[in-house]
Design a protein around this motif. Structure first.
Motif, PDB file in Angstrom:
ATOM      1  N   MET C   1       0.853  -1.202   0.000  1.00  0.00           N
ATOM      2  CA  MET C   1       0.000   0.000   0.000  1.00  0.00           C
ATOM      3  C   MET C   1       0.885   1.248   0.000  1.00  0.00           C
ATOM      4  SD  MET C   1      -3.026   0.956   2.666  1.00  0.00           S
ATOM      5  CE  MET C   1      -3.927   2.492   2.504  1.00  0.00           C
ATOM      6  N   THR C   2       0.475   2.199  -0.813  1.00  0.00           N
ATOM      7  CA  THR C   2       1.253   3.433  -0.887  1.00  0.00           C
ATOM      8  C   THR C   2       0.667   4.462   0.077  1.00  0.00           C
ATOM      9  OG1 THR C   2       1.681   3.008  -3.197  1.00  0.00           O
ATOM     10  CG2 THR C   2       2.111   5.236  -2.412  1.00  0.00           C
ATOM     11  N   TYR C   3       1.538   4.927   0.928  1.00  0.00           N
ATOM     12  CA  TYR C   3       1.103   5.910   1.914  1.00  0.00           C
ATOM     13  C   TYR C   3       1.674   7.276   1.591  1.00  0.00           C
ATOM     14  CZ  TYR C   3      -0.469   2.151   5.086  1.00  0.00           C
ATOM     15  OH  TYR C   3      -1.123   1.106   5.655  1.00  0.00           O
ATOM     16  N   THR C 684       4.069  -2.761   9.562  1.00  0.00           N
ATOM     17  CA  THR C 684       4.441  -1.680   8.648  1.00  0.00           C
ATOM     18  C   THR C 684       5.347  -0.687   9.384  1.00  0.00           C
ATOM     19  OG1 THR C 684       2.328  -1.886   7.533  1.00  0.00           O
ATOM     20  CG2 THR C 684       3.525   0.179   7.215  1.00  0.00           C
ATOM     21  N   VAL C 685       6.370  -0.241   8.715  1.00  0.00           N
ATOM     22  CA  VAL C 685       7.258   0.749   9.325  1.00  0.00           C
ATOM     23  C   VAL C 685       6.613   2.126   9.194  1.00  0.00           C
ATOM     24  CG1 VAL C 685       9.523   1.838   9.219  1.00  0.00           C
ATOM     25  CG2 VAL C 685       9.291  -0.629   8.823  1.00  0.00           C
ATOM     26  N   VAL C 686       6.396   2.776  10.302  1.00  0.00           N
ATOM     27  CA  VAL C 686       5.750   4.091  10.296  1.00  0.00           C
ATOM     28  C   VAL C 686       6.769   5.200  10.038  1.00  0.00           C
ATOM     29  CG1 VAL C 686       4.511   5.762  11.740  1.00  0.00           C
ATOM     30  CG2 VAL C 686       3.889   3.338  11.803  1.00  0.00           C
ATOM     31  N   PRO C 748       2.398  -5.713   6.946  1.00  0.00           N
ATOM     32  CA  PRO C 748       1.340  -5.093   7.771  1.00  0.00           C
ATOM     33  C   PRO C 748       0.665  -6.067   8.750  1.00  0.00           C
ATOM     34  CG  PRO C 748       0.568  -5.449   5.549  1.00  0.00           C
ATOM     35  CD  PRO C 748       2.012  -5.821   5.539  1.00  0.00           C
ATOM     36  N   ASP C 749       0.387  -5.522   9.913  1.00  0.00           N
ATOM     37  CA  ASP C 749      -0.404  -6.266  10.886  1.00  0.00           C
ATOM     38  C   ASP C 749      -1.866  -5.963  10.591  1.00  0.00           C
ATOM     39  OD1 ASP C 749      -0.051  -7.505  13.975  1.00  0.00           O
ATOM     40  OD2 ASP C 749      -1.971  -6.519  13.536  1.00  0.00           O
ATOM     41  N   PRO C 750      -2.691  -6.978  10.457  1.00  0.00           N
ATOM     42  CA  PRO C 750      -4.093  -6.725  10.041  1.00  0.00           C
ATOM     43  C   PRO C 750      -4.911  -5.966  11.076  1.00  0.00           C
ATOM     44  CG  PRO C 750      -3.749  -9.045  10.616  1.00  0.00           C
ATOM     45  CD  PRO C 750      -2.398  -8.410  10.585  1.00  0.00           C
ATOM     46  N   GLN C 751      -4.442  -5.910  12.302  1.00  0.00           N
ATOM     47  CA  GLN C 751      -5.262  -5.248  13.322  1.00  0.00           C
ATOM     48  C   GLN C 751      -4.928  -3.771  13.488  1.00  0.00           C
ATOM     49  OE1 GLN C 751      -5.792  -7.391  16.960  1.00  0.00           O
ATOM     50  NE2 GLN C 751      -5.738  -9.378  15.957  1.00  0.00           N
ATOM     51  N   SER C 752      -4.003  -3.292  12.701  1.00  0.00           N
ATOM     52  CA  SER C 752      -3.677  -1.867  12.757  1.00  0.00           C
ATOM     53  C   SER C 752      -4.113  -1.223  11.454  1.00  0.00           C
ATOM     54  CB  SER C 752      -2.170  -1.679  12.943  1.00  0.00           C
ATOM     55  OG  SER C 752      -1.807  -0.361  12.596  1.00  0.00           O
TER      56      SER C 752
END
Lengths: 250, 331, 813
Positions: C1-3, C684-686, C748-752
């Protein structure tokens, strides 16, 4: 001027550290003044008496082994005093091992002397009885082998040396030696009391050693010093200073 | 128990001439405190573990600065910082041993202000003593470190006499190896003391680490040319590679001719209260090649007479290993 | 996903002030009329205060008063009292505070106060109190027991008491000698699976003792605080790693309405777990100020910080590990004695959880006992329980793998948690795990196969050691509030009650809101650090927790404000909210982007519309703290506020794997780290720079834990040896590698909502574990069974002189 030194122990509680070394100077000055006063008095005011002759027949006073004991003891006491006060007065000398070794030597010769005095010598000749106390006040009373002053000095030194040895050995147990390592100290206050007693006894020993040396060097007493070197006094010296009836020859 | 963050009140003197400093030091005697870089000063005073009536700041005395060449070597002013020593071209060229030793002291920040005089004159780092406890060294009756349960990993394995603290100086052993001379001034004049005699063990003086007495000022350190350009070895082993005191350090100088050790001086730090010269090792290696074989032949000669405490036996093999490395010429 | 923001570096707003020194900490704040308070602390390890004579101090001009335990609610053991009286339990424990017009005077006054103590027996090693007849750290015992009691007003502990557990000499001796203490009583115990059957099925079984020594937190910023009372309000400048979550607790300590407490704490110079919640001495600062009716600064010195600044609990333990033929860990049986210091507790169960998740044993038993000692109080320190277990477990697992003929990395991969991984006593699930992939990635980065093929001997004296280690910490929670305000000028205020430890996560987490709002970061202002600035109820800043938990709450607040903007636009342009989109800081009709308004215009409309749009109304489910903040901001813009009710189940694991190559000098015991490679499995690295910093910082601490940091106490007198920072020996820059290669798995963690989990604690755990593993590898598999492994231990081992500390002794060299 303090009499006793205090310090905080490991938990901040005030405990005795030992005797105040200010007293060392008090003892030194007092002893010096008293002895100087005595010397002046003797030189200026005391009745001059002719010195008994050292010639003539010799009377045995000290066995060689006792003389050796005396000088070993004297040497060890002087070494102990010097090594004990050197670090206090700022003399840099590696004193500790010499000090405790001298202390052990002193202890051994004292044990030897005690045993010998009890079993092989006339122990009673050194006992200080009520009659002895008349001696300084009555010129007609002459002592046996040992005068009142000598007995007094002996017993004073005995008490002080025993005190120094007893406290010294206790302190020796708290340092590293070839035979044991130093232990933990649970109660610094008690250790401080041992140091206090050791220091106090040392001050007394210094004072009495000074007095002893002074009298040993006095002209009228010098024959005793000689007897401690050579073992004898002259018959004249004997008659002048002792009651031969009271002096049982060994 | 209280903890302090504020310095106590005391007078501050900032003389600019040695003579004036001596006069002030003499005036205050043992109530005066000489300060150069201050790295072994402010902690003591702030913590009230020691006290002084007057702080005599020597930093304004220009004559105690700089490295000068002399007829027989160099003279390092007492106020020369450890960083300056590491960067001085003459020292780097002729006496790299000293430059290396100075470069391993503490941290860059401390080396920038700490002086050579302070580094050799600093007090021991025994944690009991530094805590302000009234141990032997502080004038008390006992040593807390030298007991069956004392925490004495960093303490002495040689020549303990009641106190078991070790010399913390990194430059001290190097100066002893280089046969440095310590120039001491006081009201009576000047005296010059060999570095080897400068440091004092607890058997002689349990409350001081050097021969310096109240009124004395260490004004310079002279290094003779005898060991200039000789072969050197320095190594300091500490828990951390910066900001730490040595577990054991070694400074060695060797005159090597055709691979053979003609003469040497090997000095170890942090094993006793003073830098320890290994004369037996020096004699044993005289005339031998500087190589692995000689290193191996020494065995445990350096540590053989050690008397370790409960937690510092490691200093024996560590010291032996450093000696071997010095003799091999490499780690 | 592109952020737009997530996964991108940014400059946190406080960086410049930190670099220039302009950043202000609690001690930097002064107030007119401020007085200086200092602590008098206990010189004894155990006892009670018999009397206090402060008359001489109080007679000094400028000395304003003293504050003692009598001025506080009674804190019964094992609560850690702000000031001790009846139960003095460690050297350095605060006894009283004195206040004066100057700090110099305050220190002088301390020296005039005479406190009489009555001493009691003391103990510094848990096993010494555990053995029958051994001294107890408290008169009433040596361990915490649970009851149903309430905490005294203004104190922090509730439902606890001090009880006594003793073992026989035989049991303690067996434990000291690395054997199971048969029949011994423990304080807590859990088990899953059929332990006996699983051990029976194992082909390789090892039994080992282990010791980890605790260490002080030594936060660089000490616990200095400054407080003053004005118009019924208390203004408190303090140092916490959390902000709003500590607010109510601090108000409770001061026995005041939280609404009247203004807590100011923009920057915090380290807490490492010890400042998650308010600590006892804060009660003295606030209450003393109230008593004197003057601003009071209670300064905590460096050595006081050692005493009251908390410390990691040490462990003394025994473990039995069984491996099956297929390389799976079949069974683990572990018993842990924790050193709880004079208060707080150990984290034995967390230590066991580390084993359970990292190696997924099919059966496991944990037995634990936390014992008090007369040492500094213990508390959470980065990955409490897990990281000290990681340290000793790594070389023991290496031994087991080597005995079984398994590659150490392959063995770890075989047993690593997958998406269906389980954890702990209840064998609950986890939110996600890409640990096998992380192990592969790290092994590849490190060139594992190539590295282990290298010759072991580097030179005559130097040997190579290759180590691998894993770290874990639970890294997330939910249920906190997010709060955003958009002002009419278009500025977006992202409010957070997360503390600012220097990790910059307080700023990173609100970028999740910026991401949802699709807004320019330059138009955002992060609002934090002062409860007068209207902060939401946020999670405690406990390392890994923050990223997962607070990106969620930021996200829900953003969703709320977006929905409100759409409603505002809908009121203007018609249609339904579903017809609207956002972009370039505008809300507009998706079908006709000319019909819309800027965020600033929406905010202006919100003020005009009132109600929920301007914060006049707010959801009932938000926390009272958040409610107060919304009330205070009502009518000043568009308010987005929501409680995080996003779905969540299972534990949220922060995990990391590290590889270390060292060159160990067997003659000196010193080593150099030649290579350090680590992968963070943190979703995901923030914030890449933040992750790098977390991994490097944690790694450095891990190296310190492995090689030098520890408590040392003299058992003769209870004195600590490493009060000073230099004596505690955190690593210096010359003790760590120049380059540390770290990356995130970035899965990615699905709960975040942004896929993120945290990583703070595992960064340390994986490093200490890898280095311990490397020591063992360098020394042909020798196990020291203890951390730290110092140079002297290596020298002793190589010399085979038999002098390494044994018998599970702790708090010692």
């Amino acid at each position: 001027m303090d009499i006793i030194r205090y310090r905080k122990d490991v938990w901040g509680e005030e405990v005795i550290l030992g005797v105040s070394w200010d007293l060392l100077w008090v003892i030194a000055v007092t002893a010096f003044l008293l002895l100087a006063a005595h010397a002046i008095f003797m030189a200026a005011l005391a009745k001059k008496k002719a010195m008994p002759s050292a010639e003539g027949k010799r009377v045995h006073r000290h066995d060689a082994i006792d003389r050796a004991f005396h000088w070993i003891m004297a040497g060890s006491v002087l070494v102990l005093i010097f090594t004990g006060i050197a670090p206090i007065i700022g003399i840099r000398v590696s004193w500790l091992n010499i000090h405790w070794i001298a202390g052990l030597v002193l202890s051994f010769v004292c044990i030897f002397h005690t045993i010998r005095a009890l079993f092989w010598q006339d122990f009673k000749s050194m006992l200080l009885g009520p009659a002895d106390f008349k001696e300084p006040f009555d010129e007609s009373i002459k002592p046996g082998k040992y005068s009142f002053e000598q007995k007094g000095m002996h017993w004073a030194m005995t008490v002080l040396v025993v005190a120094v040895i007893a406290t010294g050995i206790t302190l020796l147990l708290h340092i590293d030696t070839p035979w044991w390592d130093r232990p933990s100290v649970d109660d610094e206050g008690t250790l401080g009391i041992w140091f206090l007693l050791h220091g106090t006894a040392t001050l007394g020993l210094i004072a009495f050693t000074a007095i002893h040396i002074y009298f040993a060097l006095r002209p009228e007493k010098r024959f005793y010093t000689r007897s401690m070197v050579k073992g004898w006094i002259s018959e004249d010296e004997l008659k002048e200073n002792h009651d031969t009836n009271k002096w049982k020859q060994d | 128990m209280s903890s302090h963050d504020v310095m106590p009140e005391m007078s501050l003197y900032q003389p600019v001439r040695v003579e004036d400093a001596i006069g002030i030091a003499n005036q205050f005697a043992d109530r005066g405190w000489l300060v150069g870089g201050g790295q072994d000063t402010y902690g003591w005073l702030k913590d009230r573990a020691k006290s002084a009536d007057a702080l005599i700041d020597l930093k304004g005395i220009e004559s105690m600065r700089g490295v000068k060449e002399t007829a027989d070597g160099i003279e390092i002013g007492a106020l020369v910082t450890l960083t300056e020593i590491t960067k001085d071209p003459i020292i780097a060229q002729r006496y790299p041993l000293l430059a290396q030793a100075a470069g391993r002291v503490a941290s860059p920040q401390i080396r920038n202000v700490g002086t050579i005089a302070g580094n050799v004159s600093q007090d021991v780092r025994c944690w009991y003593y530094r805590r302000g406890l009234n141990c032997y060294r502080a004038g008390g009756n006992l040593c807390y470190a030298d007991t069956p349960e004392g925490m004495n990993r960093e303490h002495a394995i040689f020549n303990a006499s009641r106190c078991v603290a070790v010399t913390p100086s990194d430059t001290g052993p190097a100066l002893v190896a280089l046969e440095a001379q310590m120039v001491i001034n006081n009201a009576s004049g000047q005296r010059v003391v060999a570095a080897e005699e400068f440091f004092v063990g607890p058997n002689l003086d349990i409350q001081n680490t050097t021969v310096l007495r109240p009124g004395d000022i260490l004004t310079a350190v002279r290094i003779p040319s005898k060991w200039a350009n000789a072969q050197f070895y320095f190594e300091k082993v500490a828990d951390r590679n910066a900001w730490d005191f040595a577990l054991v350090s070694l400074s060695a100088v060797m005159r090597v001719n055709n691979g053979v050790i003609e003469d040497s001086r090997i000095v170890v730090g942090a094993v006793q209260a003073t830098p320890r010269r290994l004369t037996e090792v020096e004699q044993a290696v005289r005339g031998k090649a500087r190589n692995d074989s000689t290193a191996d032949s020494i065995g445990d000669l350096a540590s053989r007479t050690a008397n370790p405490l409960n937690y510092n036996h490691f200093k024996m093999p560590l010291m032996d290993n450093l000696v071997k490395r010095a003799l091999r010429g490499q780690a | 996903m592109t952020y737009m923001h997530i996964g991108k570096d940014f400059t946190p707003p406080d960086v410049e002030a930190k670099v220039t020194g302009a950043a202000r900490y609690a001690e930097d704040f002064k107030k007119d009329g401020m007085v200086f308070a200092r602590l008098l602390t206990s010189p004894i390890p155990a006892g009670r205060v018999v009397s206090i004579d402060a008359s001489a101090a109080l007679a000094m001009p400028g000395v304003l008063g003293i504050f003692t335990a009598d001025d506080l609610p009674e804190a019964k053991p094992p609560a850690n009292p702000a000031l001790a009286k009846e139960w003095v339990t460690y050297i350095g424990q605060p006894i009283l505070a004195v206040a004066a017009e100057s700090d110099f005077l305050a220190e002088e006054a301390l020296s005039k106060i005479v406190v009489e103590y009555q001493r009691r027996p003391f103990v510094v090693d848990p096993l010494d109190t555990l053995v029958e007849g051994g001294p107890d750290p408290y008169p009433m015992g040596n361990t915490l027991i649970r009851n149903s009691g309430e905490a005294a007003a203004g104190t922090t502990a509730s439902g606890t008491d001090v009880g006594r557990i003793k073992w026989s000499i035989d049991q303690v001796t067996a434990f000291r000698n690395g054997r199971e203490p048969m029949g011994a009583e423990f304080g807590s115990e859990w088990e899953y699976g059929d332990l006996a059957a699983q051990f029976a099925a194992c082909s390789t079984v090892i039994e080992e003792p282990f010791v980890t020594i605790g260490q002080p937190h030594h936060s660089l910023e000490s616990r200095t605080g400054m407080a003053y009372w004005e118009n019924g309000k208390c203004y408190f400048h303090g140092s916490l790693q959390s902000h709003t979550v500590g607010h109510n607790a601090l108000a409770g300590m001061l026995e005041m309405d939280p609404a009247n407490l203004v807590f100011i704490n923009e920057n915090t110079g380290g807490g490492f777990g010890s400042k998650i919640f308010p600590y006892p001495v804060m009660a003295v600062t606030g209450r003393f100020a109230r008593a004197l009716n003057r601003p009071v600064q209670l300064r905590i010195t460096r050595d006081e910080e050692f005493y009251i600044g908390s410390a990691r609990s040490g462990m003394q333990g025994w473990i039995k590990i069984g491996l099956k033929e297929n390389g799976r860990v079949g069974a683990v049986d572990v018993a842990i004695i924790n050193d709880a210091g004079s208060g707080g507790g150990g984290s034995g169960s967390s230590s066991a959880e580390h084993i359970s998740i990292m190696f997924q044993p099919e059966a496991m038993r944990f037995r634990g006992l936390s014992l008090y000692t007369n040492t500094t109080p213990r508390g959470a320190q980065r990955g409490p329980g897990q990281n000290e277990m990681a340290a000793v477990l790594a070389p023991m697992m290496d031994k087991a793998a080597n005995l079984a003929g398994l590659d150490r990395v392959a063995f770890r991969r075989t047993n690593a948690p997958r998406m269906d991984g389980k954890i702990g006593e209840r064998q609950g699930g986890i939110s996600s795990s890409y640990m096998p992939e992380a192990i592969d990635k790290a092994a590849e980065m490190f060139n594992w196969q190539q590295k282990i093929a290298q010759p072991k001997q580097i030179s005559a004296t130097k040997v190579r050691g290759i180590g691998v280690g894993q770290g874990f910490h639970t890294a997330g929670a939910n249920g906190y509030d997010g709060l955003i305000r958009i002002a009419p000028d278009g500025t977006i205020y992202l409010h957070t009650g997360v503390g600012n430890l220097g990790t910059y996560s307080y700023a990173a987490v609100v970028r999740a809101a910026a991401e949802a709002l699709q807004c320019n970061w330059d138009n955002c202002v992060v609002v934090h650090g002062n409860s007068d600035l209207n902060l939401p109820h946020s999670t405690y800043q406990g390392g890994s927790n923050t990223i997962f938990t607070e990106t969620r709450s930021s996200h829900v607040a953003a969703l709320d404000i977006i929905e409100k903007m759409k409603e505002i636009a809908m009121a203007e342009f018609g249609g339904s909210t579903a017809d609207y989109s956002i972009g370039e800081e505008r809300v507009f009709l998706t079908s006709d982007s000319s019909k819309g308004m800027s965020y600033g215009e929406a905010a202006q409309k919100a003020i005009e519309m009132g109600g929920k749009y301007s914060g006049m109304e707010y959801p009932e489910n938000i926390n009272a703290t958040t409610q107060r903040s919304v009330q205070a901001m009502a009518g000043t813009g568009l308010i987005g506020v929501a409680k995080d009710l996003l779905p969540r189940s299972g534990a949220v694991p922060g995990m990391a794997i590290a590889f270390v190559e060292i060159e160990l000098d067997k003659e000196t015991g010193k080593f150099e780290i030649l290579d350090y490679s680590a992968v963070a499995e943190c979703g995901t690295v923030v914030h890449p720079q933040g992750l790098s910093q977390a991994m490097n910082g944690g790694g450095v601490w891990g190296f310190g834990m492995a090689q030098s940091e520890r408590h040392v106490y003299d058992p003769q007198n209870g004195l600590p040896a490493n009060v000073g920072l230099y004596q505690s020996k955190p690593p210096t820059y010359l003790d760590v590698p120049l380059n540390m290669n770290t990356v995130g798995m970035d899965m990615p963690d699905p709960q975040s909502p942004v896929g993120a989990r945290g990583i703070g604690e595992p960064a340390q755990g994986c490093a200490v574990a890898a280095l311990m593993s490397a020591f063992s590898d360098a020394l042909d598999g020798h196990l020291f069974n203890r951390t730290p492994v110092t140079a002297d231990m290596i020298v002793n081992h190589v010399a085979q002189n038999g002098f390494n500390t044994g018998n599970l002794k702790t708090n010692t060299f």
